[in-house]
Scaffold this active site. Structure first.
Site, PDB file in Angstrom:
ATOM      1  N   ASN A  45      51.816 -20.866  14.639  1.00 56.42           N
ATOM      2  CA  ASN A  45      50.983 -19.940  15.407  1.00 56.42           C
ATOM      3  C   ASN A  45      51.794 -19.513  16.625  1.00 56.42           C
ATOM      4  O   ASN A  45      51.946 -20.285  17.561  1.00 56.42           O
ATOM      5  CB  ASN A  45      49.686 -20.655  15.814  1.00 56.42           C
ATOM      6  CG  ASN A  45      48.831 -19.815  16.745  1.00 56.42           C
ATOM      7  OD1 ASN A  45      49.080 -18.625  16.917  1.00 56.42           O
ATOM      8  ND2 ASN A  45      47.827 -20.438  17.343  1.00 56.42           N
ATOM      9  N   TRP A  46      52.310 -18.298  16.561  1.00 57.02           N
ATOM     10  CA  TRP A  46      53.208 -17.844  17.634  1.00 57.02           C
ATOM     11  C   TRP A  46      52.443 -17.420  18.883  1.00 57.02           C
ATOM     12  O   TRP A  46      53.048 -17.098  19.901  1.00 57.02           O
ATOM     13  CB  TRP A  46      54.097 -16.708  17.128  1.00 57.02           C
ATOM     14  CG  TRP A  46      55.084 -17.139  16.080  1.00 57.02           C
ATOM     15  CD1 TRP A  46      55.360 -18.429  15.684  1.00 57.02           C
ATOM     16  CD2 TRP A  46      55.948 -16.300  15.295  1.00 57.02           C
ATOM     17  NE1 TRP A  46      56.336 -18.434  14.708  1.00 57.02           N
ATOM     18  CE2 TRP A  46      56.709 -17.138  14.442  1.00 57.02           C
ATOM     19  CE3 TRP A  46      56.152 -14.920  15.216  1.00 57.02           C
ATOM     20  CZ2 TRP A  46      57.652 -16.641  13.541  1.00 57.02           C
ATOM     21  CZ3 TRP A  46      57.089 -14.420  14.319  1.00 57.02           C
ATOM     22  CH2 TRP A  46      57.835 -15.272  13.493  1.00 57.02           C
ATOM     23  N   LYS A  47      51.146 -17.371  18.783  1.00 58.56           N
ATOM     24  CA  LYS A  47      50.287 -16.977  19.916  1.00 58.56           C
ATOM     25  C   LYS A  47      50.800 -15.659  20.521  1.00 58.56           C
ATOM     26  O   LYS A  47      51.276 -14.802  19.790  1.00 58.56           O
ATOM     27  CB  LYS A  47      50.218 -18.100  20.946  1.00 58.56           C
ATOM     28  CG  LYS A  47      49.836 -19.435  20.290  1.00 58.56           C
ATOM     29  CD  LYS A  47      49.450 -20.481  21.273  1.00 58.56           C
ATOM     30  CE  LYS A  47      49.209 -21.799  20.546  1.00 58.56           C
ATOM     31  NZ  LYS A  47      48.659 -22.832  21.398  1.00 58.56           N
TER      32      LYS A  47
HETATM   33  C1  PEP Z   1      47.964 -24.533  18.341  1.00 51.64           C
HETATM   34  O1  PEP Z   1      47.831 -23.739  19.247  1.00 51.64           O
HETATM   35  O2  PEP Z   1      47.371 -24.345  17.251  1.00 51.64           O
HETATM   36  C2  PEP Z   1      48.817 -25.689  18.569  1.00 51.64           C
HETATM   37  C3  PEP Z   1      48.689 -26.709  17.771  1.00 51.64           C
HETATM   38  O3  PEP Z   1      49.659 -25.616  19.636  1.00 51.64           O
HETATM   39  P1  PEP Z   1      50.782 -26.711  20.055  1.00 51.64           P
HETATM   40  O4  PEP Z   1      51.507 -27.098  18.793  1.00 51.64           O
HETATM   41  O5  PEP Z   1      51.648 -26.002  21.030  1.00 51.64           O
HETATM   42  O6  PEP Z   1      50.048 -27.868  20.632  1.00 51.64           O
END
Ligand code: PEP
Length: 250
Positions: free
Chosen positions: A9-11
């Site tokens: 998930n690149w957000k």
């Molecule tokens: C997410 O946003 O789905 C996530 C798991 O982020 P991170 O891996 O940065 O905790």
């Protein structure tokens, strides 16, 4: 054996240039990943670019959200048919950042889940508790409520070939990972809960763990019996790190 899936998930990160480099970097190492499916969910505006680069490869593309409606006056939203037209296979729904920063309710998330299915996308339904909910002993209650909202609309059929991501909110982007035992406990709860309705669908369901997964902790998390891969935020922004996580699931 259940399908395993690692999804990045690149957000809201990247530029056209960095997204191209990241996509190419992941594609280069993809043949060393075993049987696990691999997907990336870029910011929507980069989906056409990533879809073009990954066309014909085993790297799938997903949207970070999908509108509950199919067309019309819904400013800022993206329809499932649009994601599909640009080659998406997945759509994340109910990510905690959508729930907690943008006020998405269980009901809206359920409608988005339905819209994903209606448009031929595989929903990745995120569920998970806040720190205060865990500390109050309410983890299962919260996760059950989030699942029930979808079950109420789709019935258990909605979960056939879908993906659920258990993401404890306190572990997302904090560097604080749930222990494999803590994660397994909730994954087993999710599978058992759905199993009470239909054990075939529940047994086949891919349940990802998400929350500060890194190359250094992926293997022990993915070795747990009910953890079928991961939804990866920060660590999916570096091709080598992401590929190492994918290999741990393969
Ligand atoms: C997410 O946003 O789905 C996530 C798991 O982020 P991170 O891996 O940065 O905790």
């Amino acid at each position: 054996m259940r399908n395993r899936l690692v999804a990045g998930n690149w957000k809201m990160n990247g530029s056209l240039e960095s997204v191209r480099a990241l996509t190419r970097g992941i594609l280069e190492g993809l043949d060393q990943v075993g049987d696990a499916g691999v997907a990336v969910c870029p910011p929507a505006i980069f989906i056409p670019e990533v879809a073009a680069l990954t066309s014909g490869s085993a790297l799938a593309v997903g949207g970070q959200n999908v509108c509950d409606q199919d067309s019309g006056a819904f400013t800022g939203e993206i329809a499932g048919s649009m994601l599909k037209e640009f080659g998406c296979r997945y759509a994340i729904v109910g990510h905690s950042e959508r729930r907690n920063l943008y006020g998405e309710t269980d009901d809206l998330v359920a409608r988005r889940f339905v819209a994903a299915r209606r448009n031929g996308l595989t929903p990745i339904l995120c569920v998970g508790e806040l720190l205060e909910e865990r500390e109050a002993g309410d983890t299962e209650k919260v996760v059950a409520r989030q699942l029930d909202a979808v079950l109420a609309v789709t019935g258990i059929e909605g979960f056939r070939d879908a993906v659920v991501a258990y993401e404890p909110v306190w572990a997302i982007g904090t560097g604080k990972t749930a222990t494999p035992e803590q994660a397994q406990e909730v994954h087993a709860f999710i599978r058992n809960k759905l199993s009470e309705v239909d054990s075939t669908i529940a047994d086949a369901l891919t349940i990802q763990y998400g929350g500060s997964v890194k190359a250094s902790n992926a293997e022990e998390l993915f070795s747990m019996p009910d953890i079928d891969g991961g939804l990866i935020g920060g660590a999916s922004l570096q091709a080598d790190e992401f590929l190492a996580i994918c290999r741990a699931a393969g």
